[in-house]
Every structure is written in structure tokens, then in C-alpha cells.
Design a protein around this motif. Sequence first.
Motif, PDB file in Angstrom:
ATOM      1  N   GLN A  51      64.435 -57.286 -56.098  1.00 20.92           N
ATOM      2  CA  GLN A  51      65.691 -57.770 -55.563  1.00 20.92           C
ATOM      3  C   GLN A  51      65.415 -58.204 -54.137  1.00 20.92           C
ATOM      4  OE1 GLN A  51      69.213 -55.283 -56.330  1.00 20.92           O
ATOM      5  NE2 GLN A  51      69.300 -55.130 -54.108  1.00 20.92           N
ATOM      6  N   ILE A  52      65.683 -59.462 -53.849  1.00 21.51           N
ATOM      7  CA  ILE A  52      65.448 -59.969 -52.503  1.00 21.51           C
ATOM      8  C   ILE A  52      66.792 -60.336 -51.898  1.00 21.51           C
ATOM      9  CG2 ILE A  52      64.260 -61.725 -51.131  1.00 21.51           C
ATOM     10  CD1 ILE A  52      62.302 -62.014 -53.536  1.00 21.51           C
ATOM     11  N   ASP A  53      67.191 -59.606 -50.870  1.00 23.08           N
ATOM     12  CA  ASP A  53      68.461 -59.882 -50.200  1.00 23.08           C
ATOM     13  C   ASP A  53      68.208 -60.743 -48.982  1.00 23.08           C
ATOM     14  OD1 ASP A  53      69.892 -58.490 -52.008  1.00 23.08           O
ATOM     15  OD2 ASP A  53      70.108 -56.665 -50.796  1.00 23.08           O
ATOM     16  N   ILE A  54      68.956 -61.820 -48.881  1.00 20.79           N
ATOM     17  CA  ILE A  54      68.858 -62.694 -47.715  1.00 20.79           C
ATOM     18  C   ILE A  54      70.226 -62.675 -47.070  1.00 20.79           C
ATOM     19  CG2 ILE A  54      68.480 -65.073 -46.968  1.00 20.79           C
ATOM     20  CD1 ILE A  54      66.576 -65.146 -49.539  1.00 20.79           C
ATOM     21  N   ARG A  55      70.330 -61.923 -45.989  1.00 15.85           N
ATOM     22  CA  ARG A  55      71.633 -61.641 -45.420  1.00 15.85           C
ATOM     23  C   ARG A  55      71.770 -62.338 -44.073  1.00 15.85           C
ATOM     24  NH1 ARG A  55      74.194 -56.486 -43.095  1.00 15.85           N
ATOM     25  NH2 ARG A  55      75.961 -57.472 -42.081  1.00 15.85           N
ATOM     26  N   ASP A  56      72.912 -63.017 -43.869  1.00 14.60           N
ATOM     27  CA  ASP A  56      73.124 -63.654 -42.569  1.00 14.60           C
ATOM     28  C   ASP A  56      74.195 -62.890 -41.797  1.00 14.60           C
ATOM     29  OD1 ASP A  56      75.725 -64.538 -43.205  1.00 14.60           O
ATOM     30  OD2 ASP A  56      74.973 -66.397 -44.080  1.00 14.60           O
ATOM     31  N   HIS A  57      74.494 -63.370 -40.615  1.00 13.55           N
ATOM     32  CA  HIS A  57      75.485 -62.676 -39.791  1.00 13.55           C
ATOM     33  C   HIS A  57      76.616 -63.610 -39.414  1.00 13.55           C
ATOM     34  CE1 HIS A  57      73.106 -58.957 -39.363  1.00 13.55           C
ATOM     35  NE2 HIS A  57      72.113 -59.786 -39.598  1.00 13.55           N
ATOM     36  N   GLY A  58      76.999 -64.428 -40.361  1.00 17.65           N
ATOM     37  CA  GLY A  58      78.086 -65.378 -40.142  1.00 17.65           C
ATOM     38  C   GLY A  58      79.404 -64.828 -40.643  1.00 17.65           C
ATOM     39  N   PRO A  59      80.359 -65.735 -40.855  1.00 18.85           N
ATOM     40  CA  PRO A  59      81.702 -65.312 -41.251  1.00 18.85           C
ATOM     41  C   PRO A  59      81.804 -64.933 -42.737  1.00 18.85           C
ATOM     42  CG  PRO A  59      81.605 -67.692 -41.042  1.00 18.85           C
ATOM     43  CD  PRO A  59      80.270 -67.182 -40.639  1.00 18.85           C
ATOM     44  N   GLY A  60      80.787 -65.157 -43.530  1.00 15.52           N
ATOM     45  CA  GLY A  60      80.871 -64.868 -44.966  1.00 15.52           C
ATOM     46  C   GLY A  60      81.649 -65.939 -45.689  1.00 15.52           C
ATOM     47  N   LEU A  61      81.945 -65.666 -46.959  1.00 15.37           N
ATOM     48  CA  LEU A  61      82.648 -66.643 -47.801  1.00 15.37           C
ATOM     49  C   LEU A  61      83.784 -65.930 -48.508  1.00 15.37           C
ATOM     50  CD1 LEU A  61      80.199 -68.811 -49.961  1.00 15.37           C
ATOM     51  CD2 LEU A  61      81.946 -69.624 -48.392  1.00 15.37           C
ATOM     52  N   PRO A  62      84.977 -66.581 -48.637  1.00 15.32           N
ATOM     53  CA  PRO A  62      86.019 -65.953 -49.448  1.00 15.32           C
ATOM     54  C   PRO A  62      85.549 -65.841 -50.899  1.00 15.32           C
ATOM     55  CG  PRO A  62      86.644 -68.178 -48.763  1.00 15.32           C
ATOM     56  CD  PRO A  62      85.385 -67.840 -48.041  1.00 15.32           C
ATOM     57  N   GLU A  63      86.018 -64.782 -51.547  1.00 15.27           N
ATOM     58  CA  GLU A  63      85.606 -64.485 -52.916  1.00 15.27           C
ATOM     59  C   GLU A  63      85.710 -65.704 -53.842  1.00 15.27           C
ATOM     60  OE1 GLU A  63      86.257 -60.784 -54.618  1.00 15.27           O
ATOM     61  OE2 GLU A  63      84.847 -61.647 -56.057  1.00 15.27           O
ATOM     62  N   SER A  64      86.810 -66.474 -53.659  1.00 13.28           N
ATOM     63  CA  SER A  64      87.072 -67.598 -54.566  1.00 13.28           C
ATOM     64  C   SER A  64      85.995 -68.670 -54.486  1.00 13.28           C
ATOM     65  CB  SER A  64      88.426 -68.211 -54.227  1.00 13.28           C
ATOM     66  OG  SER A  64      88.417 -68.661 -52.881  1.00 13.28           O
ATOM     67  N   GLU A  65      85.223 -68.688 -53.411  1.00  9.10           N
ATOM     68  CA  GLU A  65      84.250 -69.759 -53.248  1.00  9.10           C
ATOM     69  C   GLU A  65      82.824 -69.332 -53.547  1.00  9.10           C
ATOM     70  OE1 GLU A  65      85.011 -73.079 -50.371  1.00  9.10           O
ATOM     71  OE2 GLU A  65      85.804 -71.390 -49.258  1.00  9.10           O
ATOM     72  N   ARG A  66      82.627 -68.042 -53.818  1.00  8.36           N
ATOM     73  CA  ARG A  66      81.254 -67.552 -53.911  1.00  8.36           C
ATOM     74  C   ARG A  66      80.506 -68.079 -55.124  1.00  8.36           C
ATOM     75  NH1 ARG A  66      82.642 -61.539 -52.711  1.00  8.36           N
ATOM     76  NH2 ARG A  66      83.940 -62.002 -50.911  1.00  8.36           N
ATOM     77  N   GLU A  67      81.253 -68.488 -56.140  1.00  9.70           N
ATOM     78  CA  GLU A  67      80.590 -69.106 -57.290  1.00  9.70           C
ATOM     79  C   GLU A  67      80.610 -70.622 -57.177  1.00  9.70           C
ATOM     80  OE1 GLU A  67      78.758 -68.582 -60.239  1.00  9.70           O
ATOM     81  OE2 GLU A  67      78.314 -66.851 -58.970  1.00  9.70           O
ATOM     82  N   SER A  68      81.731 -71.177 -56.706  1.00  3.47           N
ATOM     83  CA  SER A  68      81.839 -72.641 -56.710  1.00  3.47           C
ATOM     84  C   SER A  68      80.848 -73.311 -55.762  1.00  3.47           C
ATOM     85  CB  SER A  68      83.264 -73.090 -56.418  1.00  3.47           C
ATOM     86  OG  SER A  68      83.950 -72.144 -55.662  1.00  3.47           O
ATOM     87  N   VAL A  69      80.366 -72.584 -54.745  1.00  2.00           N
ATOM     88  CA  VAL A  69      79.403 -73.221 -53.852  1.00  2.00           C
ATOM     89  C   VAL A  69      78.091 -73.550 -54.562  1.00  2.00           C
ATOM     90  CG1 VAL A  69      80.261 -72.341 -51.664  1.00  2.00           C
ATOM     91  CG2 VAL A  69      78.682 -70.956 -52.995  1.00  2.00           C
ATOM     92  N   PHE A  70      77.898 -72.986 -55.758  1.00  2.00           N
ATOM     93  CA  PHE A  70      76.674 -73.294 -56.503  1.00  2.00           C
ATOM     94  C   PHE A  70      76.806 -74.595 -57.307  1.00  2.00           C
ATOM     95  CE2 PHE A  70      75.932 -68.714 -55.925  1.00  2.00           C
ATOM     96  CZ  PHE A  70      74.643 -68.754 -55.444  1.00  2.00           C
ATOM     97  N   GLU A  71      78.044 -75.134 -57.372  1.00  2.00           N
ATOM     98  CA  GLU A  71      78.229 -76.377 -58.126  1.00  2.00           C
ATOM     99  C   GLU A  71      77.677 -77.544 -57.315  1.00  2.00           C
ATOM    100  OE1 GLU A  71      82.402 -76.530 -58.825  1.00  2.00           O
ATOM    101  OE2 GLU A  71      82.342 -74.635 -59.942  1.00  2.00           O
ATOM    102  N   PRO A  72      77.057 -78.520 -58.010  1.00  2.00           N
ATOM    103  CA  PRO A  72      76.519 -79.669 -57.288  1.00  2.00           C
ATOM    104  C   PRO A  72      77.631 -80.413 -56.546  1.00  2.00           C
ATOM    105  CG  PRO A  72      75.769 -79.671 -59.567  1.00  2.00           C
ATOM    106  CD  PRO A  72      76.780 -78.587 -59.449  1.00  2.00           C
ATOM    107  N   PHE A  73      77.353 -80.820 -55.347  1.00  2.00           N
ATOM    108  CA  PHE A  73      78.265 -81.597 -54.505  1.00  2.00           C
ATOM    109  C   PHE A  73      79.575 -80.885 -54.209  1.00  2.00           C
ATOM    110  CE2 PHE A  73      75.674 -84.981 -56.519  1.00  2.00           C
ATOM    111  CZ  PHE A  73      75.039 -85.401 -55.359  1.00  2.00           C
TER     112      PHE A  73
END
Lengths: 440, 245
Positions: free
Chosen positions: A366-388
Amino acid sequence: MSGPKHRRGHSLFRRLMLIWLLGLAVVIAVSLGLSLGASGRALRDQLYTQMAHDIASAARLMDYLPPAERADWLTSLDRPYYRFALAPPPERGYSGEHLEDEAALDLLRDALGDRPFTIRGEWKSPAGRPALYLGLTLTDGTPFSVTLTSPAGFMPRGRLFAAGALLVLGVMALTWLAVRLATRPISRLADAARALGDNPERDPLPEDTGPREVRDAARAFNQMQTRIRSHMAERTQILAAISHDLQTPITRLRLRSELLDDAATQTRFNADLDAMQALVREGLDYARSLDSNEASRSIDLNALLDTLRLEADEMAMPVTLDGRASQPYTGRLQGLRRALWNLIDNGVKYGERVDITVTETDTGWQIDIRDHGPGLPESERESVFEPFYRREASRNRDTGGTGLGLAITRNLLRAQGGEVVLENADGGGLRARVTLTRAG
Amino acid sequence: MTESPDHILIVDDDREIRSLLSDYLERQGLRCTAVADGRQMQAALDKHRFDLIVLDVMLPGEDGLSLCRKLRVDSQVPILMLTARGDDMDRILGLEMGADDYLAKPFVPRELLARISAVLRRTRALPPNLAAQASAHTRYLDFAQWRLDTAERHLIAPDGVTVPLTGGEYRLLQVFLSHPQRVLNRDQLLELTQGREADAFDRSIDLLVSRLRARLRDDAREPAVLKTVRGEGYVLAATVAGAAE
């Protein structure tokens, strides 16, 4: 492969089993009913009546004969299932008051009239079969007895039920086998379809085993797989052709921009060209990520992650690395490298700095790549994987993204049996969790 | 030291790119000849001596890869390949065919200029006896049971595990493998890997060497492959053999 095997609703397996067993139960019940019911009873009553009269007349004959002649006659009175003796019955077995068949006793009483009799039974006579012993007394006081032996193969009711239960069990086992045989190809087809979603390059189903219907289904499935593959290849080719043909005009524009005198215009010109070139490149990479033919190899994960960290370091991207893998991972190096780099790059872009943690799990890493930004709302965590996919607040354009990076990343990982999901990390920031599976 | 400008031969089938590229490079102080295909390239090579060839992979008739291979039979002229973007096969084949560097189209002109300068400097920096070794064009270099894949730029360990390298680590290892059993000092290593002079406090080479040792699972205290020569520099204590397969 994946997913629960039993979902809501009855399985075909259960339905077929139910139909078979219900049908069999009806058949068995009807045949049992017939043999134990009215017609069976009439047949038996006739038999008992005849037997009772036989015994009564034998007793009367003995009464009538002088004692000296009785023995001679006895042998000629013997029947296959009962024989007579001028002796008291054996004192073995159980008492006849508990005889199961009350009707048979009544018949016997009717036939013998006022002559008293005793009756005993035995489950296992010296002949090895159940027997009944009837004790009578002749008019001159001589004891007279009848030994009734069950025919070979006679079965008491209890044992009859046991045999019936055995029969039902046997039939159930056979039914299970038959139904399984019929439903297994369907489960296999479902597994194949599921696997096809993960990897369109999977081996085709065998077309030369199983019954005709199964072969037909396998053939149809394989044809579908071939068509899907050719559609995908076509898409890749179109994307590749477009981006390839754009390379020449972009190269020309790059060279022409060097002729511009105004430095500010040149800078903006080049920024536009960068954006165009990035789109062309990502489009091609996206097409390739669906259609990779990179070979699997054994990879030193620690060296790979360290290399990525150092390369980020060279580009002044703050990245830390924690944890170690104790054994090499088998997979596609270029694909994995690109996928992890995309996640690190994204993390730094949106989350300032990135912490990479590698841990070993039961199934792999398991490789975790964690940033320190504002994060993403739950509703967008899957849709950001869609092309464009474009976020409403369109951060992508500001940072020069094309909207393909995460789609490429996921494709590359899934192509080697891995996965990536996004989660909000404790204490803020977004965490991309990459899972890789150990081979074998 | 030659005072006349370096002469570059450009082979590209697009007329506009040919003229734009020639103009650009000439404005940067180079001399250019531009041709459209392999036949014209051969004709140009018969007439002039070139310092470097910029060769497009996609050419009508005989493609760039095949031209590159033929050139390498009897010529050491530096070749810079222009490949289709992201096409790893082109890149790998180009390097196998003996190209000195590659650049994906569409390229940024300044990047091309930088690569041309780097290749020219690299080929000149090497003394003639070293240059011969460096241009042994095989994909794999075997040493001390390890193998370097020069096309994909990673190491393969004795146990078969692939060990990725950073660009800097790869370039440094390349330099050591091109000069086996030869002591190289920091100045030489910096010059050969990055084309710059070392200043007295530059420890970047020492850092790179220790990282390379870690990649090679070499004991830092008593390294067996990359040895320290006190007061002089570093040496690769192994023989190197090229392998195509």
C-alpha cells in the motif's frame, strides 16, 4: 474473482434444486401412498384372510385326526411361509399384544372362532428373519403351534422409512451434482465478464469443452471480447493519429515563435504551445494507458520510490519517503513509475508538499501519497478519475492540467492489477492510496 | 580548436521545418545543411564533413532508424534522433541503432540547441582512446554480475530485480562503465556527467557515488564495485562487457 458471489435474490442454483426436490418428493409420496393406501390394504387383507383360514382349518383337521396320524399329515400342510408343529411355541421374542397390525389379529380371531391362541413375535428367528409364533391347543389338549416366517427381503416399516430417507438423500446428492453442472458455466461466464472489465486482454474462454450450449456461449463471449478489443484499438489509433499529425504543426509553431521580436508575445505564444502540446501528449498517453503492452518484471520498489523522491527533489518539489518494501514487486515499471509520478505531481500542485508512505499488507503493498492541501469533497473523489473531468472551481486550467492525469494513473495501475483511491487524510490534506498485489 | 562554426546536417521530410530549423540554428551560430530524405543525406555526406546529424525517425522511403544503423557501420559522426513523442520503441531502437541522443517531437528549439551542444561537447571531451569504447553501441552493459539497460536506463540486479535509477545516477554510472578500471576525479566526473566545472566545495559527485553504491548494494565502508581512491577520485573495479540481448 471479486465481488460477493451471492447477492440479493435467489440463485439459479437454489431454484433448480428446489424444483427438482419438490418434484421428487411428490413422486415418492404418491408411490408410497399407493402402496400403503386402500389398494395395498385390500391386497394384504385378502392374504391375511386366506392365511387365517388356512391355520383354522389345519387346527380343525388335527382335532379330527387320531393322534397317531397327525404327524404324517403335518408335513403336507406346511406352506412356504408357515409351518406347523405339535408342540408349544418357543418362549422367545416379544408378546403379541403389541403386534403392529391390529387388522391381521382381528382376521385371525374371526377365523379361529372361539379357539384361544397366544401370539409371540421375534425380529430375528433362527432362520435370520422376523417370525411370529402362534400357540393353539387342540380339543384333546395337545399343544399345536404355527411358525410364520417373513419372506426373504421383508422389510418392517421402520426400516422401509430409513431406506426411503436414504433414497431421498441419494437423489438430493445427484440433483446437487446435476444442477451444479448446469449452473457452473454461467458462473464461469460471469467471472469472465467481470475479468474482462478489468483486463480486455485476458485469455479467451475455452471453446472446445462442455456441452453445446456452453460452447456456443463461450464462442459468443469471445467474439464480443474481440470486438471490444478492436474498438479500443481503434480509439487508440485515432488518438495516436491526431496527436501525431499535430506534432508537425506544433513543431513549426515552436520554431516560428523564435522569430517573434516581442519577448512578451513570445512568452504567451509559448505558453499556449505548451498547453497544446500537453494536451496532445496526454491524449496519446491516455490512449496508450488503455492499451499497454509493457512486459512485467520484478521491480525494486524502494529504489523506484527513492528515485521518484530524488527526481521531485531536483525539481524543488518537497517530498518525503517513509517505510520499506521487503521484497520486489512484479509489474510494469514504466506504467507504475508514471502513475506514481502523476500522483506526486498532483499532490505538490494542490497540496504544497507530499509524504509518501509504503506499507506491506497481506496481499501486497500500500503506497500512500498524501498532500497537505484542502482535500476534496467526498462527491468528487471518484469523478476526478474520469477523463477530462473539470472541477467547478476549475483548478486544473490554472495549473496547466489537462484533466487526463488521474484517468491515466488509474488505467496504468489497473492494467497491472493495482488500484488507486482518494481519501481525505486525518489532519487535512488528500491521500491517494495505491494498492499493488503480490504475484501468485 | 576549430574557429569555423559546427556544421549540422538536418534530415527531415517537412520542408517548412527544414527551413525554420536551419534558420534557427544558423541564428544561433551554427552552419546548417538541410535535406529531405536518406538519398539526399548520402549525397550531402559525400560532399561535406558534418559535426552532427539531426535525424528525423519518420522519413519517406528508408526511415531514420535504418539510416542511423547504416551510418554507424563506418562513421562516428554524432547523431541526434527526433522521435515521435512517447514512443518508447523509437527511443529504444534509436539508441540501439547508435544514436547519441534523442529528442521527442514537438521539441522546444532551445532544448534542441542545448542537446546539440551537449552531444558535441561530450564527443569532444573524450580522448580518442576513450571515445572508441564509449561508442560501442550495445543495449546492455554487464559488469560485476549487474547489467545496465542503456535504452530503458535502469539496472538489473544479479537476482533479476529491476532497479530504477535517477537521470543523474544513470549518467554517472554510464561514465564509470565507459571508463572501467580507470580512476576518475571529481572534475572529470562532473564534466562528463553534467558538462560543468567543479568548484572546490561541490560534493554532488560524492553524494551521487554513495547513492549509486546503495543501488548496487555495495557496502559503503568497503565498496567492491565503485571504489574510492583516496585523494584522487573513484574507480569502477570491474570489467564491462556489452551485450545485445
